[in-house]
Design a protein around this motif. Structure first.
Motif, short mmCIF file in Angstrom:
data_model
loop_
_atom_site.label_atom_id
_atom_site.label_comp_id
_atom_site.label_asym_id
_atom_site.label_seq_id
_atom_site.Cartn_x
_atom_site.Cartn_y
_atom_site.Cartn_z
N ARG A 45 13.08 -59.10 107.05
CA ARG A 45 12.47 -58.28 107.97
C ARG A 45 12.79 -57.24 108.33
N LEU A 46 14.32 -57.17 109.01
CA LEU A 46 14.55 -56.50 110.58
C LEU A 46 15.21 -55.60 109.26
N VAL A 47 15.52 -55.82 108.33
CA VAL A 47 16.86 -55.12 107.78
C VAL A 47 15.56 -53.49 106.81
N ALA A 48 14.64 -54.77 106.09
CA ALA A 48 14.31 -54.12 104.64
C ALA A 48 12.94 -53.55 105.27
N HIS A 49 12.05 -54.60 105.74
CA HIS A 49 10.60 -53.94 106.11
C HIS A 49 10.29 -53.41 107.35
N ASP A 50 11.27 -53.07 107.95
CA ASP A 50 11.30 -52.70 110.37
C ASP A 50 11.73 -51.25 110.24
N PRO A 51 10.79 -49.99 109.50
CA PRO A 51 11.61 -48.61 110.01
C PRO A 51 12.21 -48.62 111.35
N ALA A 56 16.06 -46.94 115.44
CA ALA A 56 16.64 -47.20 116.92
C ALA A 56 17.90 -47.72 116.68
N LEU A 57 18.93 -47.83 115.26
CA LEU A 57 20.07 -48.09 115.15
C LEU A 57 20.99 -46.35 115.42
N ARG A 58 19.65 -45.84 114.48
CA ARG A 58 20.65 -43.77 114.43
C ARG A 58 20.58 -43.31 115.92
N ASN A 59 19.09 -44.00 117.03
CA ASN A 59 19.49 -43.51 117.83
C ASN A 59 20.59 -43.77 119.40
N THR A 60 21.31 -45.56 118.62
CA THR A 60 21.76 -46.15 119.02
C THR A 60 23.49 -45.24 118.79
N ILE A 62 23.83 -42.51 117.93
CA ILE A 62 23.98 -41.18 118.63
C ILE A 62 23.88 -41.42 120.14
N PHE A 63 24.12 -42.23 120.67
CA PHE A 63 23.95 -42.09 121.92
C PHE A 63 25.12 -42.62 122.42
N THR A 64 25.78 -43.82 121.87
CA THR A 64 26.75 -44.14 121.80
C THR A 64 28.19 -42.93 121.73
N VAL A 65 28.20 -42.26 120.54
CA VAL A 65 29.16 -41.62 120.18
C VAL A 65 28.57 -40.13 121.43
N GLY A 66 27.46 -39.90 121.75
CA GLY A 66 27.06 -38.70 123.02
C GLY A 66 27.77 -39.30 124.84
N THR A 67 28.02 -40.41 124.45
CA THR A 67 28.58 -41.19 125.38
C THR A 67 29.86 -41.44 125.41
N LEU A 68 30.48 -41.57 124.36
CA LEU A 68 32.25 -42.21 124.30
C LEU A 68 32.73 -40.82 124.32
N ILE A 69 32.46 -39.71 123.15
CA ILE A 69 33.28 -39.09 123.46
C ILE A 69 34.14 -38.66 125.38
N PRO A 70 32.57 -37.93 125.75
CA PRO A 70 32.60 -36.98 126.72
C PRO A 70 33.40 -38.23 128.20
N GLY A 228 10.64 -43.35 124.98
CA GLY A 228 10.70 -42.45 124.61
C GLY A 228 9.89 -41.33 124.35
N PRO A 229 9.72 -39.73 124.54
CA PRO A 229 8.81 -39.00 123.88
C PRO A 229 9.25 -39.43 122.84
N GLU A 230 8.05 -39.76 121.68
CA GLU A 230 8.39 -39.90 119.90
C GLU A 230 9.81 -40.15 119.19
N THR A 231 9.61 -41.28 120.28
CA THR A 231 10.92 -42.64 120.18
C THR A 231 12.35 -41.63 119.96
N GLY A 232 12.37 -41.33 121.27
CA GLY A 232 13.61 -39.67 121.18
C GLY A 232 15.25 -40.84 121.59
N THR A 233 14.83 -41.83 122.56
CA THR A 233 15.39 -42.12 123.70
C THR A 233 15.11 -44.45 122.92
N TYR A 234 14.58 -44.39 122.14
CA TYR A 234 14.68 -45.85 121.33
C TYR A 234 15.61 -46.12 120.67
N VAL A 235 15.79 -47.65 121.58
CA VAL A 235 17.60 -47.59 120.94
C VAL A 235 16.88 -49.29 121.44
#
Length: 285
Positions: A45-51, A56-60, A62-70, A228-235
């Protein structure tokens, strides 16, 4: 017998919860009724049926890369700056390490006020130079940028402590020999400091990735518990919290926790393999 108390503590507070969450991930449970066995249904259900999982994976990521490098770059630069024998350097070190001991939730509240669109310090300062108010916490893109800024501010001191300790362990004789050979400050840093603190860099890298992937408190306080707004920080941390404590879907939340654990395990093993492979190559060279 001497280590029995420690083994007992590990079994009670680490091993049992780990095994129990794996058990619950294979069941449907709402805290009130008896658990119902569903096998890998929660994972399917998590992988195939829950968009929302992919959001959340994409935002996480993005957040990880945006935090790690700096965090790594700034931490390395600050550690190099603090690794100097200057008068009063201890005061600057103390100031730099203050975010490390501050409460994450309290600091997130302060940053939320700082990012306020109407009366925040940042927008007020931008107004002085003719720049209009920035929607730090109301626009999805800017909300993720704000979350990354707060996390970098919080993470840099830890990375700085680790790298500074590694730098102070490098013998002065190595630098002295490099100076005699005519190596400048930049050459010494790139050819001596960075290679010799590589294990510390790898450790800081792994810990930063783990902390970033498990982010919850900063996102919850800064942009709200709904992502957050429009799942912008939905991690992933927000998603896990919602399913466990808002929807009472404990089995599904445990399945998500194990997916996060598997992702972090793979990333950590890859990093360790890369580090060991690099060390072996340097030894042969």
């Amino acid at each position: 017998m001497f280590i029995a108390p420690n083994l007992f503590a590990v079994a009670v507070f680490m091993a049992f919860p780990l095994v129990f969450t794996l058990y619950l991930s294979l069941h449907r449970w709402d805290l009130f009724s008896s658990p119902t066995f569903v096998g890998i249904g929660n994972f399917r259900r998590l992988v195939a049926h829950d968009p929302l999982f992919w959001v959340a994976l994409r935002n996480t990521v993005i957040f990880t890369v945006g935090t790690l490098i700096p965090t790594i770059v700034i931490g390395l630069a600050v550690a190099a700056a603090l690794n100097r024998k200057l008068k009063g350097i201890g005061i600057f070190r103390s100031i730099m390490f203050m975010p490390l001991v501050a409460s994450t939730v309290a600091m997130a509240v302060v940053w939320r006020l700082t990012f306020s669109t109407d009366y925040g310090v940042l927008n007020t300062a931008l107004g002085w130079i003719g720049i209009g108010p920035v929607p730090w916490l109301t626009d999805p893109g800017w909300a993720m940028v704000s979350l990354c800024l707060v996390s970098v501010w919080k993470s840099v001191p830890f990375v700085t402590v680790v790298l500074l300790a590694a730098m102070q362990g490098i013998p002065d004789d190595v630098y002295e020999a490099a100076r005699i050979d005519g190596a400048g400050a930049v050459r010494r840093f790139g050819s001596i400091t960075v290679p010799l603190i590589r294990p510390a860099l790898a450790f800081a890298f792994v810990i930063t990735v783990i902390n970033s992937f498990q982010v919850f408190d900063q996102a919850y306080v800064l942009t709200g518990g709904k992502g957050g707004p429009e799942t912008g920080t939905y991690v992933l941390g927000i998603m896990l919290y919602q399913n466990a404590f808002s929807f009472d879907d404990i089995g599904y939340a445990c399945a998500l926790a194990w997916v996060i654990f598997a992702i972090l395990l793979v990333l950590t093993l890859l990093q360790l393999r890369f580090t060991r492979g690099g060390d072996a190559y340097e030894s042969e060279a």
